[in-house]
Design a protein around this motif. Sequence first.
Motif, mmCIF file in Angstrom:
data_model
loop_
_atom_site.group_PDB
_atom_site.id
_atom_site.type_symbol
_atom_site.label_atom_id
_atom_site.label_comp_id
_atom_site.label_asym_id
_atom_site.label_seq_id
_atom_site.Cartn_x
_atom_site.Cartn_y
_atom_site.Cartn_z
ATOM 1 N N ALA A 40 91.779 -2.680 -3.881
ATOM 2 C CA ALA A 40 92.348 -1.952 -2.753
ATOM 3 C C ALA A 40 93.360 -2.784 -1.974
ATOM 4 C CB ALA A 40 91.229 -1.494 -1.810
ATOM 5 N N LEU A 41 92.999 -4.022 -1.617
ATOM 6 C CA LEU A 41 93.817 -4.828 -0.716
ATOM 7 C C LEU A 41 94.398 -6.052 -1.419
ATOM 8 C CD1 LEU A 41 91.540 -4.805 2.463
ATOM 9 C CD2 LEU A 41 93.416 -3.245 1.899
ATOM 10 N N ASP A 42 95.421 -6.626 -0.773
ATOM 11 C CA ASP A 42 96.038 -7.856 -1.272
ATOM 12 C C ASP A 42 95.491 -9.094 -0.573
ATOM 13 O OD1 ASP A 42 98.282 -6.710 -3.039
ATOM 14 O OD2 ASP A 42 98.566 -5.645 -1.145
ATOM 15 N N ALA A 43 95.011 -8.913 0.659
ATOM 16 C CA ALA A 43 94.537 -10.054 1.444
ATOM 17 C C ALA A 43 93.498 -9.585 2.455
ATOM 18 C CB ALA A 43 95.708 -10.731 2.167
ATOM 19 N N VAL A 44 92.716 -10.552 2.933
ATOM 20 C CA VAL A 44 91.697 -10.305 3.954
ATOM 21 C C VAL A 44 91.845 -11.364 5.029
ATOM 22 C CG1 VAL A 44 89.218 -10.236 4.445
ATOM 23 C CG2 VAL A 44 90.071 -9.274 2.309
ATOM 24 N N THR A 45 91.660 -10.946 6.290
ATOM 25 C CA THR A 45 91.649 -11.906 7.388
ATOM 26 C C THR A 45 90.568 -11.500 8.367
ATOM 27 O OG1 THR A 45 93.034 -13.068 9.009
ATOM 28 C CG2 THR A 45 93.344 -10.693 8.835
ATOM 29 N N PHE A 46 90.065 -12.464 9.135
ATOM 30 C CA PHE A 46 89.011 -12.206 10.109
ATOM 31 C C PHE A 46 89.626 -12.326 11.500
ATOM 32 C CE2 PHE A 46 87.110 -14.589 6.483
ATOM 33 C CZ PHE A 46 86.585 -13.473 5.838
ATOM 34 N N THR A 47 89.845 -11.203 12.146
ATOM 35 C CA THR A 47 90.631 -11.175 13.375
ATOM 36 C C THR A 47 90.044 -12.049 14.474
ATOM 37 O OG1 THR A 47 91.188 -8.893 12.817
ATOM 38 C CG2 THR A 47 91.758 -9.632 15.028
ATOM 39 N N ASN A 48 88.733 -11.991 14.644
ATOM 40 C CA ASN A 48 88.096 -12.696 15.747
ATOM 41 C C ASN A 48 87.188 -13.794 15.209
ATOM 42 O OD1 ASN A 48 86.757 -13.530 18.019
ATOM 43 N ND2 ASN A 48 86.460 -11.490 18.830
ATOM 44 N N MET A 49 87.629 -15.043 15.356
ATOM 45 C CA MET A 49 86.856 -16.166 14.848
ATOM 46 C C MET A 49 85.907 -16.740 15.889
ATOM 47 S SD MET A 49 87.992 -17.080 11.687
ATOM 48 C CE MET A 49 87.357 -15.429 11.505
ATOM 49 N N PHE A 50 85.999 -16.300 17.128
ATOM 50 C CA PHE A 50 85.465 -17.105 18.223
ATOM 51 C C PHE A 50 84.422 -16.416 19.086
ATOM 52 C CE2 PHE A 50 89.786 -17.999 17.146
ATOM 53 C CZ PHE A 50 89.779 -19.365 16.930
ATOM 54 N N ASN A 51 84.269 -15.107 18.969
ATOM 55 C CA ASN A 51 83.406 -14.368 19.878
ATOM 56 C C ASN A 51 81.989 -14.308 19.309
ATOM 57 O OD1 ASN A 51 82.513 -12.817 21.938
ATOM 58 N ND2 ASN A 51 83.734 -11.018 21.471
ATOM 59 N N ASN A 52 81.220 -15.393 19.506
ATOM 60 C CA ASN A 52 79.860 -15.419 18.972
ATOM 61 C C ASN A 52 78.934 -16.162 19.923
ATOM 62 O OD1 ASN A 52 79.280 -18.322 18.035
ATOM 63 N ND2 ASN A 52 81.308 -17.926 17.177
ATOM 64 N N ALA A 53 77.630 -15.954 19.758
ATOM 65 C CA ALA A 53 76.627 -16.544 20.644
ATOM 66 C C ALA A 53 75.753 -17.566 19.919
ATOM 67 C CB ALA A 53 75.754 -15.431 21.242
ATOM 68 N N TRP A 54 76.229 -18.064 18.779
ATOM 69 C CA TRP A 54 75.482 -19.065 18.028
ATOM 70 C C TRP A 54 75.879 -20.450 18.514
ATOM 71 C CZ3 TRP A 54 71.847 -17.668 14.365
ATOM 72 C CH2 TRP A 54 71.846 -16.323 13.997
ATOM 73 N N TYR A 55 74.904 -21.194 19.039
ATOM 74 C CA TYR A 55 75.215 -22.474 19.660
ATOM 75 C C TYR A 55 75.814 -23.459 18.664
ATOM 76 C CZ TYR A 55 74.777 -26.789 22.287
ATOM 77 O OH TYR A 55 75.049 -27.981 22.923
ATOM 78 N N ASP A 56 75.241 -23.505 17.444
ATOM 79 C CA ASP A 56 75.763 -24.489 16.479
ATOM 80 C C ASP A 56 77.185 -24.148 16.068
ATOM 81 O OD1 ASP A 56 74.896 -22.255 15.128
ATOM 82 O OD2 ASP A 56 74.170 -23.350 13.381
ATOM 83 N N ARG A 57 77.504 -22.855 15.964
ATOM 84 C CA ARG A 57 78.876 -22.475 15.628
ATOM 85 C C ARG A 57 79.827 -22.802 16.772
ATOM 86 N NH1 ARG A 57 78.261 -16.604 12.593
ATOM 87 N NH2 ARG A 57 76.590 -17.219 11.159
#
Length: 348
Positions: free
Chosen positions: A223-240
């Motif tokens: 279906a697609l040529d590429a994939v990207t993850f728009t939001n890399m930063f909005n998380n509540a995991w302390y180690d991340r």
Amino acid sequence: MKNIYSILFIALGLFSCQQEEITAEDHLISYDIEEVPVTEDYTVGALYVVNNWSSNIEEVPLAGHYLNGDEEAMKQHILWADSAAIDYFIFRYSYPTVNADNDILSAFLNQNTDSLLNFALRYNFAQMNLTKENTLEGQGKKEDFIQSFKDMIPYFDQPTYQKVDGKYVVNIIAANQFYCDSLELVYHELREEMSALGYDLYLTGEQTGWTPPARFEHYYFNALDAVTFTNMFNNAWYDRHVFLPQSLDQHWQYSKDYYMDKEGIELIPTVAPSINPKISNPNASTYIIERDTNFFWSILNVAKKNIGPSRTIIVNSFNDWNFNTQLEPADSYGSSSLQLLRNQTKKN
């Protein structure tokens, strides 16, 4: 039997008391991010968003609080982006159409008379209200979807429209929620009809945040040529939060190999200089990433380490003040984010 358990508990307690304190440096992904030299220019795209000025925004933009589609502000934005060697802006394109989207696109085309920047479109199908139970075909909207791409042709015909290998770049927002009865067939018909008109597409699916790639591969493969993850930063995991550059390095390495080896799909890293989710939602439990030179340097080098065939990096964003991800200059940090971006992505 009780005495045996008592002895074991005492032994374990004595053993644990003798252990050294565990620190952040003991974490599995506690390693230094190394600089990736710029031996060849990277292609940099920046998301340009529709802005609603929240009263919670603390930064003061050098361009002031402009309206969406303000041409003087757009003129300044183009100059700033060019100074950072940003290659193209990525503008939202909604179906059905949204006036704010059209106003911003018009302002860009009117002010980019010197062709300093290229541009591409981000297809927003949210107003179609697709669900697993109410699919594109089920609602009789497949032809509307294909027609909406034909409606993009006047933009494709602009000399500054962004391409990859001669194909017209279009990002698809929330591609992992594009619910169809036969997704592969829908994309195949789209590409076939557009190619017949002379417009081969380079489709990039945007997914909100990283997940193991197998979770949504059926929305991307064939279906697609590429994939990207728009939001890399909005998380509540302390180690991340603590090891965010290292976490993204591991995520991107795995996803890049998975998508490319199985289907020849490119991973396009998306980065940001900072983020503050609490501007839009004061009750957000997710972590704030402060604007910091070392952090932005690290995240850019992780992106370069995991670059795909088109050598593209996307920055989210040029002007999203409601999440403090903007590259756009402000009183407190000037143009430092733009300058760092240029230094890390261009040879000169």
